[in-house]
Design an enzyme around this catalytic site. Structure first.
Site, PDB file in Angstrom:
ATOM      1  CG  ASP A 184      -6.677   0.723   0.392  1.00 38.43           C
ATOM      2  OD1 ASP A 184      -5.581   0.711   0.984  1.00 38.43           O
ATOM      3  OD2 ASP A 184      -7.752   1.069   0.937  1.00 38.43           O
TER       4      ASP A 184
ATOM      5  CD  GLU B 238      -4.388   6.604   2.429  1.00 38.76           C
ATOM      6  OE1 GLU B 238      -4.146   5.386   2.558  1.00 38.76           O
ATOM      7  OE2 GLU B 238      -3.504   7.476   2.494  1.00 38.76           O
TER       8      GLU B 238
ATOM      9  CG  HIS C 144       0.435   6.243  -0.514  1.00 36.48           C
ATOM     10  ND1 HIS C 144      -0.717   6.860  -0.933  1.00 36.48           N
ATOM     11  CD2 HIS C 144       0.145   5.663   0.684  1.00 36.48           C
ATOM     12  CE1 HIS C 144      -1.664   6.660  -0.021  1.00 36.48           C
ATOM     13  NE2 HIS C 144      -1.170   5.935   0.955  1.00 36.48           N
TER      14      HIS C 144
ATOM     15  CG  HIS D 297      -1.648   1.245   1.489  1.00 34.35           C
ATOM     16  ND1 HIS D 297      -2.948   1.483   1.106  1.00 34.35           N
ATOM     17  CD2 HIS D 297      -1.236   2.382   2.108  1.00 34.35           C
ATOM     18  CE1 HIS D 297      -3.300   2.697   1.474  1.00 34.35           C
ATOM     19  NE2 HIS D 297      -2.284   3.276   2.086  1.00 34.35           N
ATOM     20  CD  GLU D 298       2.276   3.697   3.708  1.00 36.10           C
ATOM     21  OE1 GLU D 298       2.756   4.757   3.269  1.00 36.10           O
ATOM     22  OE2 GLU D 298       1.193   3.652   4.307  1.00 36.10           O
TER      23      GLU D 298
HETATM   24 ZN    ZN Z   1      -2.037   5.232   2.736  1.00 38.19          ZN
END
Ligand code: ZN
Length: 413
Positions: free
Chosen positions: A358, A354, A280, A276-277
């Site tokens: 995801d 976000e 980003h 997930h990070e």
């Molecule tokens: Zn996040």
């Protein structure tokens, strides 16, 4: 008699209006906590856990409402009892130079504001968070954290502020150069903060679990995320809440996992959170957020251009003649509705990001289950409000509510 100064009314309506909006939002948000947990979370939260969650959110909301009420009351009393001209006069006795007088004026108000919120911070940490088993911060860490923060604000903030005030007093198109200065500073900080500032608050250690280390490096490689090292951060020294990790920028990227994350989540979940990070990063969210804050500064400086030398702005707070530093502070009080609005837009972008991260993690893991179970666990362990009111989401949430994230994960797979 009614004060004919428009700034007076604008500031009054802005501060009181915002307070009422926040109050309404808190109450609406509390009313959305039913007697039963939502269907989708029945496996995570039994009756006791749900009762505890409701108490936790109730305690947070009550403290928040009390703090906002007291702050608004103190602000109005300070304003109408002539606090601003009094501090201004006192600052002028400290030093003959107008820039240093300006810094003193801003510094005194900033210190006073921090002192008002200090007991609330302490109550939040040692009252509420401790009562619900989250707090791991000692009084010593609490105090040194604040001292370090104040010192850093002084070291970085004072020269920056002095330079911007100097620009407005001496240079044409000062708003433009002020914006340029602040933007360069923001960029510089985003590069040096992870390396220079975070170690002042957190301890970084190499990840001891060799097989987890290998799994992290393999995942980063597979997702083409260049990583220099994998560290563990001692988040547990402050809170039991497991946090995701952050990464530095530039060539020496560091993946930093909170020890609380490593200790309380199975391997697959840690990797899903990591993916997930990385999402980003892969989707360019970090530079986009930076661009947004630079754009925000552009709007604020453009408005500041019209307010910084205004005699009527100072007069609304009982100060004449106007000074640059005084108007600088008063501007930020008057402009709160606009900064709030920009904040609402920023949170909306952040929530969109976000969802994107995801989706990226689900695709990277080729399965939505690991991230979904990490989200279930994080939501349960942190006692987050599972069904916040839409107004509360719009005003305060940088992350979408867990049920929306879970639905999105299921929806597109
Ligand atoms: Zn996040």
């Amino acid at each position: 008699m009614l004060d004919p100064n428009p700034w007076f009314w604008f500031a009054l309506i802005a501060t009181v209006g915002l307070y009422k909006l926040e109050l309404l939002t808190s109450l609406l948000n509390l009313s959305r906590l039913g007697t039963q947990p939502p269907e989708a979370l029945r496996d995570d939260l039994d009756e006791d856990a749900w009762e505890k969650l409701r108490e936790y959110i109730g305690a947070q909301s009550r403290a928040d409402i009390l703090q906002r009420s007291l702050q608004l009351g103190l602000f109005l009393v300070f304003w109408w009892a002539g606090g601003f001209p009094w501090v201004n006069q006192y600052a002028q006795t400290l030093h003959p130079h107008p820039i240093l007088q300006g810094l003193a004026f801003i510094g005194i108000l900033w210190l006073a504001t921090s002192l008002v919120s200090l007991p609330f911070d302490a109550w939040d940490t040692f009252g509420i968070e401790a009562r619900f088993g989250f707090n791991k911060t000692t009084v010593r860490t609490f105090i040194t954290d604040r001292l370090k923060g104040t010192l850093l604000a002084f070291i970085f903030g004072a020269p920056l502020l002095a330079f911007i005030l100097w620009l407005f007093d001496n240079v044409e198109n000062a708003a433009f150069y002020g914006w340029l200065t602040l933007s360069s500073f923001t960029l510089l900080m985003s590069f040096i903060a992870p390396r220079l500032l975070m170690p002042l608050f957190f301890k970084f250690e190499p990840l001891k679990d060799a097989s987890l280390q290998q799994a992290v490096i393999d995942l980063a490689k597979r997702l083409k995320f260049p990583v220099a090292e994998v560290s563990v951060v001692d988040g547990s020294r402050r809170s039991s809440k497991a946090n995701a990790f952050f990464t530095g920028m530039g060539k020496t990227r560091r993946i930093a996992l909170f020890d609380t994350l490593v200790d309380s989540h199975p391997r697959e979940e840690i990797l899903a959170v990591l993916a997930h990070e990385i999402g980003h990063w892969q989707r360019g969210h970090v530079p986009k957020q930076l661009a947004l804050s630079i754009l925000t500064n552009a709007i604020l400086f453009a408005l500041l251009h019209f307010a910084i030398h205004s005699e009527t702005l100072s007069a609304a707070f009982g100060i004449a003649p106007a000074t640059t530093a005084v108007n600088f502070v008063l501007f930020f009080i008057v402009v709160t509705p606009i900064t709030e609005l920009i904040g609402v837009f920023g949170s909306w972008i952040s929530r969109k990001n976000e969802f994107e991260a995801d989706a990226y993690a689900r695709d990277a893991m080729q399965d939505s289950a690991p991230l979904a179970s990490a989200l279930h666990r994080l939501n349960r362990d942190h006692m987050n409000h599972p069904t916040p009111h839409p107004l509360h989401i719009i005003l305060h949430h940088s992350h979408p509510p867990v049920l929306e994230r879970l639905a999105a994960l299921r929806g597109n797979s």
